[in-house]
Design a protein around this motif. Structure first.
Motif, PDB file in Angstrom:
ATOM      1  N   ASP A   1      58.957 106.284  89.095  1.00 53.83           N
ATOM      2  CA  ASP A   1      60.368 105.919  89.154  1.00 53.83           C
ATOM      3  C   ASP A   1      60.597 104.469  89.577  1.00 53.83           C
ATOM      4  N   GLY A   2      59.515 103.714  89.819  1.00 58.73           N
ATOM      5  CA  GLY A   2      59.657 102.307  90.181  1.00 58.73           C
ATOM      6  C   GLY A   2      60.000 102.049  91.630  1.00 58.73           C
ATOM      7  N   THR A   3      60.012 103.088  92.462  1.00 58.81           N
ATOM      8  CA  THR A   3      60.348 102.895  93.872  1.00 58.81           C
ATOM      9  C   THR A   3      59.160 102.329  94.639  1.00 58.81           C
ATOM     10  N   THR A   4      59.445 101.681  95.763  1.00 58.29           N
ATOM     11  CA  THR A   4      58.410 101.186  96.655  1.00 58.29           C
ATOM     12  C   THR A   4      58.103 102.252  97.688  1.00 58.29           C
ATOM     13  N   ARG A   5      56.840 102.647  97.778  1.00 60.80           N
ATOM     14  CA  ARG A   5      56.417 103.666  98.735  1.00 60.80           C
ATOM     15  C   ARG A   5      55.624 103.002  99.853  1.00 60.80           C
ATOM     16  N   ASN A   6      55.839 103.484 101.073  1.00 60.81           N
ATOM     17  CA  ASN A   6      55.161 102.962 102.247  1.00 60.81           C
ATOM     18  C   ASN A   6      54.178 104.002 102.777  1.00 60.81           C
ATOM     19  N   ILE A   7      52.963 103.571 103.029  1.00 65.44           N
ATOM     20  CA  ILE A   7      51.959 104.473 103.571  1.00 65.44           C
ATOM     21  C   ILE A   7      51.220 103.766 104.691  1.00 65.44           C
ATOM     22  N   ALA A   8      50.453 104.529 105.459  1.00 66.43           N
ATOM     23  CA  ALA A   8      49.677 103.961 106.565  1.00 66.43           C
ATOM     24  C   ALA A   8      48.286 104.574 106.562  1.00 66.43           C
TER      25      ALA A   8
ATOM     26  N   GLN B   1      65.232 112.143 104.869  1.00 68.11           N
ATOM     27  CA  GLN B   1      64.694 111.996 103.526  1.00 68.11           C
ATOM     28  C   GLN B   1      63.275 112.555 103.435  1.00 68.11           C
ATOM     29  N   PRO B   2      63.028 113.489 102.535  1.00 71.29           N
ATOM     30  CA  PRO B   2      61.660 113.999 102.359  1.00 71.29           C
ATOM     31  C   PRO B   2      60.793 113.002 101.598  1.00 71.29           C
ATOM     32  N   ALA B   3      59.481 113.288 101.562  1.00 73.02           N
ATOM     33  CA  ALA B   3      58.543 112.377 100.904  1.00 73.02           C
ATOM     34  C   ALA B   3      58.592 112.512  99.390  1.00 73.02           C
ATOM     35  N   ASN B   4      58.995 113.683  98.884  1.00 71.15           N
ATOM     36  CA  ASN B   4      59.136 113.895  97.436  1.00 71.15           C
ATOM     37  C   ASN B   4      57.813 113.645  96.708  1.00 71.15           C
ATOM     38  N   VAL B   5      56.759 114.349  97.151  1.00 67.79           N
ATOM     39  CA  VAL B   5      55.450 114.150  96.528  1.00 67.79           C
ATOM     40  C   VAL B   5      54.848 115.411  95.917  1.00 67.79           C
ATOM     41  N   GLY B   6      55.287 116.614  96.313  1.00 70.37           N
ATOM     42  CA  GLY B   6      54.655 117.779  95.714  1.00 70.37           C
ATOM     43  C   GLY B   6      55.063 119.092  96.342  1.00 70.37           C
ATOM     44  N   VAL B   7      54.319 120.145  95.981  1.00 70.38           N
ATOM     45  CA  VAL B   7      54.560 121.512  96.457  1.00 70.38           C
ATOM     46  C   VAL B   7      53.561 121.831  97.559  1.00 70.38           C
ATOM     47  N   PHE B   8      54.071 122.255  98.682  1.00 65.28           N
ATOM     48  CA  PHE B   8      53.265 122.521  99.865  1.00 65.28           C
ATOM     49  C   PHE B   8      52.267 123.655  99.624  1.00 65.28           C
ATOM     50  N   LYS B   9      51.039 123.452 100.148  1.00 62.41           N
ATOM     51  CA  LYS B   9      50.012 124.490 100.058  1.00 62.41           C
ATOM     52  C   LYS B   9      49.581 124.976 101.445  1.00 62.41           C
TER      53      LYS B   9
ATOM     54  N   GLY C   1      40.509 109.736 108.522  1.00 61.66           N
ATOM     55  CA  GLY C   1      41.392 110.702 107.895  1.00 61.66           C
ATOM     56  C   GLY C   1      42.005 110.187 106.601  1.00 61.66           C
ATOM     57  N   SER C   2      42.991 110.908 106.111  1.00 60.47           N
ATOM     58  CA  SER C   2      43.691 110.544 104.884  1.00 60.47           C
ATOM     59  C   SER C   2      44.882 109.650 105.203  1.00 60.47           C
ATOM     60  N   PRO C   3      45.371 108.874 104.239  1.00 67.04           N
ATOM     61  CA  PRO C   3      46.564 108.048 104.468  1.00 67.04           C
ATOM     62  C   PRO C   3      47.786 108.900 104.800  1.00 67.04           C
ATOM     63  N   SER C   4      48.726 108.296 105.495  1.00 73.39           N
ATOM     64  CA  SER C   4      49.992 108.948 105.826  1.00 73.39           C
ATOM     65  C   SER C   4      51.066 108.460 104.868  1.00 73.39           C
ATOM     66  N   ILE C   5      51.776 109.385 104.236  1.00 75.08           N
ATOM     67  CA  ILE C   5      52.897 109.027 103.373  1.00 75.08           C
ATOM     68  C   ILE C   5      54.140 108.928 104.251  1.00 75.08           C
ATOM     69  N   LEU C   6      54.654 107.738 104.413  1.00 76.86           N
ATOM     70  CA  LEU C   6      55.787 107.515 105.310  1.00 76.86           C
ATOM     71  C   LEU C   6      57.096 107.826 104.595  1.00 76.86           C
TER      72      LEU C   6
ATOM     73  N   SER D   1      46.151 122.219  88.925  1.00 77.93           N
ATOM     74  CA  SER D   1      44.917 122.431  89.687  1.00 77.93           C
ATOM     75  C   SER D   1      44.652 121.320  90.693  1.00 77.93           C
ATOM     76  N   VAL D   2      45.481 120.275  90.700  1.00 78.17           N
ATOM     77  CA  VAL D   2      45.274 119.144  91.611  1.00 78.17           C
ATOM     78  C   VAL D   2      45.708 119.523  93.023  1.00 78.17           C
ATOM     79  N   SER D   3      44.946 119.083  94.015  1.00 82.16           N
ATOM     80  CA  SER D   3      45.301 119.325  95.415  1.00 82.16           C
ATOM     81  C   SER D   3      45.108 118.035  96.200  1.00 82.16           C
ATOM     82  N   SER D   4      46.196 117.517  96.781  1.00 82.92           N
ATOM     83  CA  SER D   4      46.149 116.273  97.556  1.00 82.92           C
ATOM     84  C   SER D   4      46.232 116.570  99.043  1.00 82.92           C
ATOM     85  N   THR D   5      45.727 115.633  99.823  1.00 84.33           N
ATOM     86  CA  THR D   5      45.724 115.771 101.279  1.00 84.33           C
ATOM     87  C   THR D   5      46.271 114.497 101.914  1.00 84.33           C
ATOM     88  N   MET D   6      47.061 114.663 102.957  1.00 79.25           N
ATOM     89  CA  MET D   6      47.522 113.510 103.729  1.00 79.25           C
ATOM     90  C   MET D   6      47.542 113.874 105.203  1.00 79.25           C
TER      91      MET D   6
END
Length: 360
Positions: free
Chosen positions: A141-148, A227-235, A162-167, A290-295
């Motif tokens: 969507d062209g938005t700027t995302r901030n992570i740590a 505001q939620p992170a809007n990245v996916g479906v919780f597992k 650990g994994s990056p944090s999606i801010l 089948s993709v599974s991401s971790t943060m």
């Protein structure tokens, strides 16, 4: 004797000489004038260019020196960039549509731990933990995302933790990573109901429904939204550690006879990323399911030892001093509403999510 004829002769000669001079000037070629000008410019232009180049080199050296000074005392920049880039380009990336313009923003020292070295002399080895902030453009969507990305530095060696944090959105990794545990801080026991709190919050945070997240935070100010992170479906989610802190994120001693008003925890959240934008073939849709991401992410929990626990703030994993109640609140009129605010769009629906208790 009258000398008027002599004066007239002199005047005629003078006028003749002036006329000849004018004619000579008039007949002078303009090309010769241009050639003279070009010659002069050719002579002085190398001097001008040399001065400009000297000033440019001086400015470049100054800028490089200032940048070096700005980053020299914030180690781990390259390690953070490499780990985040690996995370974003993996098949399990949360941003399936791709990314662009990844850049390092800043870093903050969040903790320093001294341990005895396993060497002769018993010298103490100091390990620093740095939280590196990075930004990139989400191509969906062209938005700027901030992570740590948390990075540990010991003896000059930087390693991602650990994994990056999606801010949070602004208003309108590898298998050999370490796990950051604040060994020098007093731990809290987890209340039996804390798993349900973490479960509900993590599901709302990775999703796209601001209303669900706002309700879970329980902010007393009704004009606030979250505001939620809007990245996916919780597992699933796990609580890596939980320590007692005050309302400024400062650790406090553990006490057996006092309930801590706030606790800081590190969560590891797994989720299925939303499918990349555009029409997908059946094979692409099956692959995205089948993709599974971790943060990783750090949270501030109000009343962590009671049945009324709530997550009231969140930030990069390991960053305690910036955790403050309701610090992520934004005015409702600045809230970004995502199209199709459901957690089943673009990703597979999962079984009932679980929350695992980690080390505490």
């Amino acid at each position: 004797m009258d000398d008027t004829p002599l004066k007239s002769e002199k005047q005629r000669r003078t006028e003749t000489d002036l006329a000849a001079l004018r004619l000579q000037v008039k007949n002078t070629s303009k090309v010769k004038v241009y050639l003279a000008i070009i010659t002069i410019i050719t002579i002085i232009s190398p001097l001008i260019c040399a001065r400009i180049m000297s000033n440019t080199e001086r400015f470049t050296d100054f800028a490089a020196e200032r940048f070096h000074l700005a980053t020299a005392n914030k180690p781990g920049r390259q390690a953070a960039l490499q780990n985040v880039n690996r995370w974003l380009t993996s098949k399990d990336t949360p941003f399936q549509s791709g990314y662009a313009n990844l850049w390092w923003v800043d870093a903050q020292l969040v903790n320093t731990v001294a341990k005895n070295a396993q060497q002769a002399g018993g010298q103490a080895v100091e390990t620093q933990y740095w939280s590196h902030q990075l930004s990139f453009t989400d191509l969906s969507d062209g938005t700027t995302r901030n992570i740590a990305q948390l990075v540990s530095v010991m003896d000059g060696v930087a390693s991602p933790v650990g994994s990056p944090s999606i801010l949070p959105l602004p208003a309108d990794g590898s298998n050999d990573q370490q796990n950051y545990v604040p060994d020098d801080k007093a731990r809290l026991d987890q209340a039996p109901t804390l798993a349900d709190v973490v479960n509900a919050w993590a599901k709302a945070y990775v999703g796209k429904d601001p209303s669900a997240l706002t309700v879970l935070v329980g902010d007393p100010d009704t004009q606030h939204a979250y505001q939620p992170a809007n990245v996916g479906v919780f597992k699933s989610a796990s609580v890596d550690w939980l320590i007692g802190v005050d309302n400024e994120g400062n650790p406090v001693p553990k006490s057996s006879d006092t309930d801590h008003k706030y606790g800081a925890a590190s969560l590891t959240v797994q989720f299925t990323p939303y499918a990349k934008a555009g029409e997908l073939s059946e094979d692409e849709r099956r692959q995205s399911m089948s993709v599974s991401s971790t943060m990783s992410i750090g949270v501030l929990i109000a009343n962590p030892s009671s049945g009324s626990a709530r997550i009231v703030d969140w930030n990069a994993s390991g960053v305690l001093s910036q955790l403050k109640p309701y610090a992520n609140a934004i005015p409702k009129d600045q809230l970004s509403v995502f199209s199709g605010a459901t957690d089943n769009e673009g990703a597979a629906a999962t079984d009932a999510p679980s929350v695992e208790s980690g080390q505490n």
